[in-house]
Design a protein around this motif. Structure first.
Motif, short mmCIF file in Angstrom:
data_model
loop_
_atom_site.label_atom_id
_atom_site.label_comp_id
_atom_site.label_asym_id
_atom_site.label_seq_id
_atom_site.Cartn_x
_atom_site.Cartn_y
_atom_site.Cartn_z
N MET A 63 -31.79 7.73 47.92
CA MET A 63 -32.43 7.43 48.88
C MET A 63 -30.86 6.87 50.15
O MET A 63 -30.71 7.72 50.89
N ARG A 67 -29.84 9.43 53.30
CA ARG A 67 -29.03 8.38 54.28
C ARG A 67 -28.06 9.03 54.31
O ARG A 67 -27.43 8.79 56.00
N ASP A 96 -29.61 -2.57 53.51
CA ASP A 96 -31.65 -2.12 52.46
C ASP A 96 -31.73 -3.35 51.61
O ASP A 96 -32.81 -3.44 50.87
#
Length: 102
Positions: A63, A67, A96
């Protein structure tokens, strides 16, 4: 070590290690640091302090790499991301849910 057979349904080999459960995101104590030594002069950002399953660590690394738009890897229980991206990484982790990241 040879193969052992048992009729006990609760029997487990001593070499089997269970991975610890991954704590909630807000309970993780992630630490960011920049390293250059031993990497041929290349700068990397290391995310350490993650506790939990290897699969969850790899998912977090994937992730972050997506990103940030950069490469990286998971090595020795730490996430290694190419370049000095600490300024971008900290707000991303906090957004997050990793509120204890520093």
């Amino acid at each position: 070590m040879g193969l052992v057979y048992s009729t006990n349904p609760a029997f487990r080999l001593a070499t089997e290690e269970e991975e610890p459960e991954t704590p909630a995101k807000h309970a993780q104590r992630l630490r960011l640091r920049m390293e250059r030594a031993g990497r041929g002069g290349k700068t990397v950002t290391v995310v350490g302090g993650f506790t939990g399953r290897e699969a969850d660590l790899k998912a977090l690394a994937k992730m972050l790499k997506q990103r940030l738009g950069c490469g990286g890897a998971v090595k020795d229980g730490e996430i290694v991301i190419q370049g000095d991206v600490r300024a971008k990484l900290l707000p991303l982790l906090q957004k997050d849910g990793y509120t204890n990241a520093r």
